[in-house]
Design a protein around this motif. Structure first.
Motif, mmCIF file in Angstrom:
data_model
loop_
_atom_site.group_PDB
_atom_site.id
_atom_site.type_symbol
_atom_site.label_atom_id
_atom_site.label_comp_id
_atom_site.label_asym_id
_atom_site.label_seq_id
_atom_site.Cartn_x
_atom_site.Cartn_y
_atom_site.Cartn_z
ATOM 1 N N ILE A 187 0.727 -1.213 0.158
ATOM 2 C CA ILE A 187 0.034 0.123 -0.048
ATOM 3 C C ILE A 187 0.837 1.216 0.074
ATOM 4 C CG2 ILE A 187 -1.852 1.408 1.305
ATOM 5 C CD1 ILE A 187 -2.882 -1.443 2.291
ATOM 6 N N SER A 188 2.054 1.081 0.458
ATOM 7 C CA SER A 188 2.978 2.398 0.648
ATOM 8 C C SER A 188 3.377 2.878 -0.820
ATOM 9 C CB SER A 188 4.198 2.004 1.220
ATOM 10 O OG SER A 188 4.944 1.075 0.797
ATOM 11 N N ASN A 189 3.013 2.014 -1.700
ATOM 12 C CA ASN A 189 3.533 2.408 -3.207
ATOM 13 C C ASN A 189 2.367 3.301 -3.746
ATOM 14 O OD1 ASN A 189 5.721 0.908 -3.540
ATOM 15 N ND2 ASN A 189 4.532 -0.980 -3.831
ATOM 16 N N MET A 190 1.301 3.598 -2.974
ATOM 17 C CA MET A 190 0.164 4.553 -3.347
ATOM 18 C C MET A 190 0.445 5.990 -2.834
ATOM 19 S SD MET A 190 -3.379 2.417 -2.492
ATOM 20 C CE MET A 190 -4.254 3.832 -3.331
ATOM 21 N N ASN A 191 1.629 6.112 -2.314
ATOM 22 C CA ASN A 191 2.412 7.598 -1.862
ATOM 23 C C ASN A 191 1.905 8.556 -2.836
ATOM 24 O OD1 ASN A 191 3.381 9.169 0.012
ATOM 25 N ND2 ASN A 191 5.272 9.109 -1.358
ATOM 26 N N GLY A 192 1.427 9.454 -2.685
ATOM 27 C CA GLY A 192 0.920 10.677 -3.492
ATOM 28 C C GLY A 192 -0.456 10.503 -4.182
ATOM 29 N N VAL A 193 -1.051 9.278 -4.171
ATOM 30 C CA VAL A 193 -2.591 9.186 -4.751
ATOM 31 C C VAL A 193 -3.394 10.046 -4.145
ATOM 32 C CG1 VAL A 193 -4.151 7.788 -5.384
ATOM 33 C CG2 VAL A 193 -1.715 6.874 -5.736
ATOM 34 N N ALA A 194 -4.042 11.008 -4.847
ATOM 35 C CA ALA A 194 -4.874 11.911 -4.453
ATOM 36 C C ALA A 194 -4.442 12.620 -3.336
ATOM 37 C CB ALA A 194 -6.109 11.124 -3.706
ATOM 38 N N GLY A 195 -3.327 13.107 -3.519
ATOM 39 C CA GLY A 195 -2.408 14.031 -2.569
ATOM 40 C C GLY A 195 -2.141 13.423 -1.346
ATOM 41 N N LYS A 196 -2.584 12.200 -0.891
ATOM 42 C CA LYS A 196 -2.248 11.613 0.518
ATOM 43 C C LYS A 196 -0.861 10.875 0.444
ATOM 44 C CE LYS A 196 -6.821 11.551 2.350
ATOM 45 N NZ LYS A 196 -6.144 12.929 3.216
ATOM 46 N N PRO A 197 -0.228 10.721 1.465
ATOM 47 C CA PRO A 197 0.804 10.058 1.888
ATOM 48 C C PRO A 197 0.597 8.575 1.857
ATOM 49 C CG PRO A 197 0.445 11.021 3.994
ATOM 50 C CD PRO A 197 -0.510 11.454 2.760
ATOM 51 N N GLY A 198 1.638 7.653 1.640
ATOM 52 C CA GLY A 198 1.333 6.184 1.585
ATOM 53 C C GLY A 198 0.938 5.595 2.930
ATOM 54 N N TRP A 199 1.136 6.104 4.131
ATOM 55 C CA TRP A 199 0.667 5.683 5.366
ATOM 56 C C TRP A 199 -0.874 5.908 5.617
ATOM 57 C CZ3 TRP A 199 -1.586 9.341 8.617
ATOM 58 C CH2 TRP A 199 -1.239 10.697 8.405
ATOM 59 N N SER A 200 -1.462 7.180 4.923
ATOM 60 C CA SER A 200 -2.636 7.475 5.152
ATOM 61 C C SER A 200 -3.615 6.085 4.502
ATOM 62 C CB SER A 200 -3.061 8.752 4.291
ATOM 63 O OG SER A 200 -2.549 9.818 5.029
ATOM 64 N N TRP A 201 -2.955 5.719 3.354
ATOM 65 C CA TRP A 201 -3.800 4.565 2.456
ATOM 66 C C TRP A 201 -4.020 3.589 3.281
ATOM 67 C CZ3 TRP A 201 -7.204 6.019 -0.775
ATOM 68 C CH2 TRP A 201 -7.101 7.089 -1.610
ATOM 69 N N ILE A 202 -2.697 3.217 4.050
ATOM 70 C CA ILE A 202 -2.755 1.927 4.804
ATOM 71 C C ILE A 202 -3.893 1.889 5.851
ATOM 72 C CG2 ILE A 202 -1.688 0.619 6.773
ATOM 73 C CD1 ILE A 202 1.090 1.715 5.700
ATOM 74 N N PHE A 203 -4.101 2.972 6.379
ATOM 75 C CA PHE A 203 -5.364 3.182 7.572
ATOM 76 C C PHE A 203 -6.548 3.135 6.407
ATOM 77 C CE2 PHE A 203 -2.083 5.480 10.033
ATOM 78 C CZ PHE A 203 -2.312 4.575 11.168
ATOM 79 N N ILE A 204 -6.892 3.841 5.532
ATOM 80 C CA ILE A 204 -8.133 4.171 4.443
ATOM 81 C C ILE A 204 -8.602 2.682 4.111
ATOM 82 C CG2 ILE A 204 -9.238 5.060 2.783
ATOM 83 C CD1 ILE A 204 -7.380 7.460 3.324
#
Length: 503
Positions: A187-204
């Motif tokens: 998931i950390s590879n999503m860093n920058g998607v929708a302007g959010k860092p990779g750690w945010s996407w881990i939670f979402i």
């Protein structure tokens, strides 16, 4: 007077036979158990998998610059972790009482839905205050799931069957530990998607999946045996009868009375159980939250550290399953606890003294052997020695709640200034495991002594239907006077003279 040398057969008395008019002769016990196993255990394993995954995700997110993005210090991060444990631990006893009075499909699923929402909110954090608030709310939402699942499983299975089933669902924690590292790395590879860092996407993303599973749980989770919709009438009656044969006299339903709570509070087993659970649960939280960080500090990158944590959890999963099978087969859960805690003592002594990354990594395997397998083994051991559904529910919740409260300590002992060897943290974990070993030894000794007293007749009650007035000794009268044996076993639960504790 009841005779303490043998167990009174419970289902041969037609007067006291549960639903005596129902014929269960056509029920295949082995096929019925498989049916229950398939319907009950796997989904509970998924619930606990998500619970453990969501709870520990913050440890993975930390490696992907969460502290820097939120502008918080290491001390503030530890305070946020600590805030989670107070509501999580304190609300557990009340949760188990509610669970027995409300349908499990409603209570467990609702908890899951709420914590999934809270988990998703972690992905939209901007500051320290928000982090602490969400960790408190997560503790509130998740409180009661683990003791609730354990109590729920104990209402389905005989004492000799509990270890394997609890181990089967608890292995999801080790799988979550392994999977969380892999998932976080992906998931950390999503860093920058929708302007959010990779750690945010881990939670979402993890929170979103939890919410979806929670919705399904309202229909998938079954209720207690006496009302389970996936069983026929004959099967439900058969389950209750076999549980009562196994000295679970409250099977089939028990009206709530406040005295059941006081029975738990006055029982020495409750407090030794708290010590045993404390012995493995303090290290459990620290291990799940800090294993990636510990490996990272030994000289590996964040992604490599997450990936290197995977084999440790796979090993824990294998040992947990083996211990569950051996515990049910041999019934010697106390001896197993002493061996597992002893292995953990060796592991943490190595971690304290080692200055070699490879040796420290090996010691993580030994430490995990004392943490993950010990949890289901201890839970099955305590649950099988407490009778009365409400009393058992409160005892388990108090022990687990106290153990979880120690997460507030263990989440603060791996400090950044102690890197890379973390002597202080490892030393405190060693103390926890020592407490677990000592309380397990004391629990075994006192259970054996009580069984011996019952064998000698020192706990016999006066049963009016079995005795003349001349046969009533002062000791027997002190142990209680009852109209029938059924009244005695229902009133006294595991304190009944015919109940035998398992070692």
């Amino acid at each position: 007077m009841s005779h303490s040398g043998s167990v009174v057969p419970l289902t041969t008395d037609k007067v006291n036979l549960y639903e005596a008019h129902v014929d269960t002769s056509q029920v295949d016990e082995r096929r019925l158990l498989r049916k229950i196993d398939i319907r009950v255990v796997p989904w509970l394993g998924l619930l606990y998998f998500l619970n453990f995954l969501d709870r520990g995700s913050i440890g993975n997110a930390k490696l992907y610059h969460m502290e820097t993005d939120l502008g918080i210090t290491d001390k503030q991060y530890l305070i946020a972790l600590t805030a989670y444990f107070f509501p999580y631990a304190l609300l557990e006893p009340a949760s188990n009482v509610i669970l027995r009075r409300v349908r499990p499909s409603i209570w467990l699923s609702s908890m899951m839905f709420v914590w999934g929402i809270v988990m998703m909110c972690h992905g939209f954090l901007h500051n320290y205050g928000g982090l602490v608030t969400l960790r408190v709310l997560l503790g509130v939402a998740e409180a009661g799931l683990y003791p609730g699942i354990v109590f729920y499983i104990s209402c389905w299975y005989k004492r000799s069957e509990l270890g394997t089933r609890i181990a089967a669902f608890f292995t999801s924690a080790t799988i979550a530990g392994a999977f969380s590292g892999l998932l976080a790395a992906a998931i950390s590879n999503m860093n920058g998607v929708a302007g959010k860092p990779g750690w945010s996407w881990i939670f979402i993303l993890e929170g979103l999946f939890t919410v979806l599973c929670a919705v399904a749980s309202y229909w998938v989770v079954s209720n207690f045996p006496e009302t389970a919709g996936f069983l026929t009438k004959e099967e439900r009656v058969f389950v209750i009868r076999r549980l009562r044969d196994d000295m679970q006299f409250s099977a089939g339903g028990e009206a709530f009375q406040a005295r059941y709570i006081w029975q738990s509070l006055r029982d020495w087993k409750t407090y030794l159980a708290m010590g045993i659970y404390m012995g493995y649960n303090g290290p459990l939280f620290a291990f799940s939250l800090f294993t990636p960080t510990i490996i990272d500090e030994l000289g590996y990158t964040a992604t490599t550290a997450n990936l290197l944590s995977v084999p440790v959890y796979i090993w824990s999963c294998i040992v947990t399953v083996i211990v569950g099978l051996v515990g049910d087969r041999l019934g010697k859960r106390g001896y197993i606890n002493l061996i597992l805690f002893g292995t953990g003592l060796v592991g943490y002594i190595i971690l304290i003294t080692s200055r070699t990354p490879a040796l420290s990594y090996f010691a993580c395997f030994l430490a995990s052997s004392a943490i993950y397998p010990t949890a289901p083994n201890s839970v099955a051991w305590v649950a099988s020695n407490v009778e009365g559904s409400y009393k058992r529910g409160v005892t388990l919740a108090m022990a687990i709640g106290w153990a979880n409260l120690n997460g507030a300590v263990s989440s603060n002992v791996y400090r950044a200034q102690d890197a890379p060897w973390y002597r202080l943290g490892h030393g405190i974990m060693l103390a926890y495991i020592s407490i677990g070993w000592l309380c397990s030894a004391a629990f075994m000794f006192l259970l054996r002594r009580e069984n011996e007293r019952r064998d000698r007749g020192e706990r016999d009650e006066v049963i009016d239907s079995d005795n003349s007035r001349e046969d009533m000794s002062e000791l027997a009268l002190k142990n209680g006077r009852f109209e029938t044996i059924d009244d005695a076993r229902r009133e006294k639960g595991d304190e009944w003279s015919q109940f035998r504790y398992t070692l």
